[in-house]
Write a protein that holds these residues in place. Structure first.
Motif, PDB file in Angstrom:
ATOM      1  N   VAL A 521       6.213   7.321  -0.329  1.00 54.38           N
ATOM      2  CA  VAL A 521       5.767   6.047   0.242  1.00 54.38           C
ATOM      3  C   VAL A 521       4.308   5.789  -0.093  1.00 54.38           C
ATOM      4  O   VAL A 521       3.922   4.663  -0.467  1.00 54.38           O
ATOM      5  CB  VAL A 521       5.994   6.042   1.764  1.00 54.38           C
ATOM      6  N   MET A 522       3.480   6.806   0.030  1.00 50.49           N
ATOM      7  CA  MET A 522       2.054   6.626  -0.264  1.00 50.49           C
ATOM      8  C   MET A 522       1.836   6.298  -1.739  1.00 50.49           C
ATOM      9  O   MET A 522       0.998   5.447  -2.077  1.00 50.49           O
ATOM     10  CB  MET A 522       1.276   7.878   0.145  1.00 50.49           C
ATOM     11  N   LEU A 523       2.591   6.945  -2.634  1.00 49.64           N
ATOM     12  CA  LEU A 523       2.468   6.608  -4.051  1.00 49.64           C
ATOM     13  C   LEU A 523       2.940   5.189  -4.315  1.00 49.64           C
ATOM     14  O   LEU A 523       2.349   4.468  -5.133  1.00 49.64           O
ATOM     15  CB  LEU A 523       3.284   7.600  -4.887  1.00 49.64           C
ATOM     16  N   GLY A 524       3.988   4.771  -3.617  1.00 50.68           N
ATOM     17  CA  GLY A 524       4.442   3.392  -3.759  1.00 50.68           C
ATOM     18  C   GLY A 524       3.377   2.398  -3.339  1.00 50.68           C
ATOM     19  O   GLY A 524       3.184   1.359  -3.989  1.00 50.68           O
ATOM     20  N   ILE A 525       2.682   2.704  -2.261  1.00 52.43           N
ATOM     21  CA  ILE A 525       1.589   1.836  -1.810  1.00 52.43           C
ATOM     22  C   ILE A 525       0.487   1.764  -2.859  1.00 52.43           C
ATOM     23  O   ILE A 525      -0.080   0.689  -3.125  1.00 52.43           O
ATOM     24  CB  ILE A 525       1.037   2.336  -0.465  1.00 52.43           C
TER      25      ILE A 525
END
Length: 537
Positions: A521-525
């Motif tokens: 999720v953090m990489l997607g952000i």
């Protein structure tokens, strides 16, 4: 001089409150006010005396929120206000001030007052939150302004003044201007927050002892013996059943207690004025360049301007009208992604001294001597994964702070570049923790190794998303250190590296699935943020 001082302080205050970091801390402060005053059926409490808490009247809610705000803002607020001088340096304002007759003492006091105003405004938001929570809980609908405000004025405000002075002092000391100062303050804050609750703390600590005495007196007046119901507790605590309540209408402010609060403010003022002995106020004639002396991660350099290059025609010798004669780069075959990853690794670790790598080697060797293998995750792994905290905080920030973000915006694929930067962070995490990982392999600690791998995925993702969104090193340093500190102190819900073990030896912290999903999720952000900035550039 007073007019100049006021204008400088107020102008700097308005400049700071427009920054995103200020809004983030305010939102967290509002959330803190909610956590500090839970509903009766909630499963947690922030302040209690054994199985009791006070009725939610103005005095008790004001005290709870003020104490919680003191602990929170002395940490988070420090990271918000500690770039007062470095911002003047990076924007070029410092050079203008060096050419004016402004005295160093006036400049430092203005910055100090500005920081006090910023932190005081945060306390003001907490006051409003306390009023709202008192009315929302409905245990007492009468708002007493004096009872509500007294804890904020005599307990929270002196600590905010001290925090502002410490932030200014750190900025004027070259060794503490950058990331090392941020890390050091976290441990100073932990010492103050814990040691300041002791009855023997200097200057009354954070004021908890006087509050405990007053709460005990209030309980005795209602026939409750504090010695029998349990100890006083300040901090987020889970409870199995609702706490009993007693009425508490505030504590009497003794002259001795008020004197200690005034003494703390005077000490803070002395700390703020102390740098006048060495601070050059950006005057290169005194120290060559204060920026070069301090250096550090919090500085945002100006965008370098490349020298103009005039191409000449090879035949006529006159300036060329086009770029046909520009030298061409040689073609290099191979995997461009691999070259990009190597380049990001070199950028990430540039400037790391040899003694830092010697520390990694020492931890690797010591890890092989730990018996049993599960013991390495409890002690050496947290030590190995605090060692690179200042390097991790570079992720997502160096493009902005080095002034090359516009140049990299022309890169064909932002996703590939971001993936390479994340890969560099992952490799650094793996190298720093390689010693504990090898010991887990030789000790057949499969579950520990799985959590190690998930932690190695989580850390660079966490650093990259915070660095990309904030464009500053400080946010990751501020957010990572409490997670690490909680892990070291055995708080399983925040353990992201598998350091805390259950009775059967299995890791008791965050699940691998949660860590993997969180990293994704953090990489997607990060990918979405990079794409959005590129589209609007």
């Amino acid at each position: 001089m007073p007019d100049t001082l006021v204008r400088l302080a107020v102008g700097d205050f308005w400049d700071r409150v427009r920054r995103p970091a200020y809004a983030v801390i305010l939102i967290c402060a509002v959330g803190l006010g909610y956590l500090a005053t839970p509903a009766e059926e909630a499963g947690w409490v922030v302040m209690q005396v054994g199985a009791y808490r006070g009725t939610y009247n103005s005095a008790y809610i004001g005290m709870v929120v003020a104490l919680a705000g003191t602990v929170w803002l002395s940490l988070g607020g420090f990271y918000v206000v500690r770039n007062a001088i470095s911002r003047d340096e990076s924007t070029g304002v410092g050079r203008l001030l060096a050419a004016t007759p402004l005295r160093t003492c006036t400049y430092l006091v203005a910055k100090f007052l500005s920081s006090v105003l910023v932190l005081s405004s945060m306390l003001g938001v907490l006051v409003v939150t306390a009023v709202v929570m008192q009315l929302a809980r409905g245990e007492s609908m009468t708002v007493n302004p004096v009872d509500l405000l007294s804890p904020f004025v005599v307990i929270a405000l002196p600590l905010m003044v001290f925090t502002a002075a410490a932030a200014l002092l750190f900025e004027t000391i070259p060794l503490l201007r950058a990331g090392f100062g941020n890390v050091l303050w976290f441990f100073i804050w932990a010492f103050i927050a814990i040691g300041g609750q002791s009855p023997n703390a200097p200057l009354g600590g954070i004021g908890v002892h006087s509050v405990v005495q007053s709460l005990g007196a209030g309980m005795k007046a209602q026939g409750i013996d504090p010695a029998e119901v349990g100890e006083f507790s300040l901090g987020l605590t889970l409870v199995d059943k609702p706490l009993k309540t007693f009425d508490w209408h505030g504590f009497d402010l003794s002259p001795a207690f008020l004197l200690t609060r005034c003494a703390l403010i005077l000490i803070a003022l002395a700390l703020a004025l102390l740098p006048t002995l060495w601070f050059p106020r950006f005057d290169p004639a005194r120290t060559g360049s204060f920026a070069n002396v301090g250096g550090g991660a919090d500085r945002t350099p100006e965008t370098p301007v490349a020298p103009a290059v005039v191409m000449q025609d090879e035949v006529t010798g006159k300036p060329s009208a086009g770029f046909t004669n520009l030298p061409r780069a040689s073609v290099r075959f191979g995997n461009p992604m691999l070259r990009l990853l190597v380049g990001e690794v070199r950028i990430l670790i540039q400037g790391i001294p040899l003694w830092w790598w010697a520390g990694v080697l020492l931890l690797t060797l010591v890890a092989q001597m730990v018996t049993p293998a599960t013991g390495v995750s409890r002690f050496l792994l947290p030590l190995a994964w605090i060692w690179p905290v200042l390097v991790w905080s570079r992720l997502g920030t160096q493009r902005h702070e080095s002034g090359v973000e516009a140049i990299l915006g022309a890169y064909p694929s932002a996703r590939i570049r971001v993936a390479a930067e994340w890969g560099a962070g992952f490799l650094l995490t793996a190298v720093a923790g390689i010693g504990p990982a090898v010991r887990m392999i030789t000790g057949s600690d499969t579950l520990g190794l799985l959590h190690w791998f998930c932690g190695a995925l989580f850390i660079p993702s966490f650093a990259l998303v915070l660095g990309t969104l904030s464009r500053t090193h400080r946010l990751f340093q501020f957010a990572y250190l409490p997670l690490w500190y909680g892990t070291v102190n055995g708080i399983a819900p925040v353990d992201f590296m598998g350091a805390i073990r259950a009775d059967d030896g299995s890791p008791a912290g965050m699940s691998p699935a949660f860590l993997i999903v969180s990293a994704a999720v953090m990489l997607g952000i990060v990918f979405l943020s990079s794409a959005a900035r590129r589209a609007t550039a």
